[in-house]
Design a protein around this motif. Structure first.
Motif, PDB file in Angstrom:
ATOM      1  N   UNK A  34       7.127 -76.184  12.234  1.00  0.00           N
ATOM      2  CA  UNK A  34       7.355 -75.371  11.046  1.00  0.00           C
ATOM      3  C   UNK A  34       8.658 -75.848  10.430  1.00  0.00           C
ATOM      4  N   UNK A  35       8.855 -75.527   9.155  1.00  0.00           N
ATOM      5  CA  UNK A  35      10.029 -75.968   8.414  1.00  0.00           C
ATOM      6  C   UNK A  35      10.861 -74.793   7.929  1.00  0.00           C
ATOM      7  N   UNK A  36      12.171 -74.986   7.895  1.00  0.00           N
ATOM      8  CA  UNK A  36      13.107 -74.027   7.311  1.00  0.00           C
ATOM      9  C   UNK A  36      14.089 -74.814   6.453  1.00  0.00           C
ATOM     10  N   UNK A  37      14.501 -74.230   5.307  1.00  0.00           N
ATOM     11  CA  UNK A  37      15.378 -74.941   4.379  1.00  0.00           C
ATOM     12  C   UNK A  37      16.866 -74.701   4.634  1.00  0.00           C
ATOM     13  N   UNK A  38      17.189 -73.734   5.481  1.00  0.00           N
ATOM     14  CA  UNK A  38      18.590 -73.481   5.826  1.00  0.00           C
ATOM     15  C   UNK A  38      18.636 -72.644   7.108  1.00  0.00           C
ATOM     16  N   UNK A  39      19.836 -72.432   7.601  1.00  0.00           N
ATOM     17  CA  UNK A  39      20.000 -71.703   8.852  1.00  0.00           C
ATOM     18  C   UNK A  39      19.512 -70.265   8.796  1.00  0.00           C
ATOM     19  N   UNK A  40      19.669 -69.620   7.663  1.00  0.00           N
ATOM     20  CA  UNK A  40      19.200 -68.230   7.547  1.00  0.00           C
ATOM     21  C   UNK A  40      17.683 -68.146   7.710  1.00  0.00           C
ATOM     22  N   UNK A  41      16.980 -69.038   7.029  1.00  0.00           N
ATOM     23  CA  UNK A  41      15.530 -69.054   7.158  1.00  0.00           C
ATOM     24  C   UNK A  41      15.117 -69.422   8.582  1.00  0.00           C
ATOM     25  N   UNK A  42      15.844 -70.345   9.193  1.00  0.00           N
ATOM     26  CA  UNK A  42      15.539 -70.731  10.577  1.00  0.00           C
ATOM     27  C   UNK A  42      15.707 -69.542  11.519  1.00  0.00           C
ATOM     28  N   UNK A  43      16.784 -68.778  11.366  1.00  0.00           N
ATOM     29  CA  UNK A  43      16.996 -67.611  12.236  1.00  0.00           C
ATOM     30  C   UNK A  43      15.869 -66.601  12.057  1.00  0.00           C
ATOM     31  N   UNK A  44      15.416 -66.403  10.832  1.00  0.00           N
ATOM     32  CA  UNK A  44      14.305 -65.487  10.574  1.00  0.00           C
ATOM     33  C   UNK A  44      13.060 -65.954  11.325  1.00  0.00           C
ATOM     34  N   UNK A  45      12.757 -67.243  11.219  1.00  0.00           N
ATOM     35  CA  UNK A  45      11.587 -67.792  11.913  1.00  0.00           C
ATOM     36  C   UNK A  45      11.756 -67.704  13.434  1.00  0.00           C
ATOM     37  N   UNK A  54      14.431 -76.698  18.559  1.00  0.00           N
ATOM     38  CA  UNK A  54      14.925 -76.642  17.188  1.00  0.00           C
ATOM     39  C   UNK A  54      15.560 -77.985  16.854  1.00  0.00           C
ATOM     40  N   UNK A  55      15.174 -78.544  15.715  1.00  0.00           N
ATOM     41  CA  UNK A  55      15.860 -79.715  15.152  1.00  0.00           C
ATOM     42  C   UNK A  55      16.569 -79.226  13.911  1.00  0.00           C
ATOM     43  N   UNK A  56      17.893 -79.384  13.865  1.00  0.00           N
ATOM     44  CA  UNK A  56      18.643 -78.887  12.719  1.00  0.00           C
ATOM     45  C   UNK A  56      19.620 -79.916  12.185  1.00  0.00           C
ATOM     46  N   UNK A  57      19.697 -79.954  10.863  1.00  0.00           N
ATOM     47  CA  UNK A  57      20.737 -80.736  10.199  1.00  0.00           C
ATOM     48  C   UNK A  57      22.066 -80.034  10.494  1.00  0.00           C
TER      49      UNK A  57
END
Length: 139
Positions: A34-45, A54-57
């Motif tokens: 799944x994809x998230x565009x920023x950390x806030x969206x990632x935390x929600x997911x 988790x792979x994060x920029x």
């Protein structure tokens, strides 16, 4: 270690091209993601779904990878993390080091190959925390 298809990965990167590239690489390696565009969206997911990694920029707007890693330690401290970054010249090393201190099992410098990603995934998913660098000079 479970087969890739049994692994579900969350990718967090604010660059649409990088997200699409990671999605394609992971798909070809046999992972679902799944994809998230920023950390806030990632935390929600991360609160809603189960992920194996988790792979994060590192550098993103709204909530960067460092903030995400810090919050993640309180929510899911055992979730493996791989950090990726294009870096900003000489400032990459301190941030990459900080991500390993925050629990990242690997730090990859963009651009990286599918083989480099596969190696980082294997190391991150199979055992104890052992931060690795892609071997490229980040400066």
């Amino acid at each position: 270690m479970a087969e890739p298809a049994a692994r579900h990965i969350l990718v967090c990167d604010d660059d649409v091209v990088q997200r699409e590239l990671l999605h394609e690489m992971l798909k070809r390696l046999g992972y679902s993601c799944d994809m998230a565009v920023n950390g806030r969206e990632a935390m929600k997911r991360l609160r809603q779904d189960r992920y194996d990694l988790l792979i994060t920029d590192i550098f993103m707007a709204e909530m960067d990878g460092i903030e995400l890693a810090r919050e993640l330690r309180g929510l899911k401290p055992d979730l493996p993390v791989i950090a990726v970054t294009g870096g900003y010249g000489g400032v990459l090393k301190p941030y990459a080091h900080f991500m390993t201190v925050m629990g990242a099992r690997a730090v990859l410098r963009k651009p990286f190959t599918r083989d480099e990603l596969a190696g980082a995934l294997s190391r991150a998913l199979e055992g104890p925390v052992q931060a690795e660098d892609s071997g490229k000079d980040p400066a």
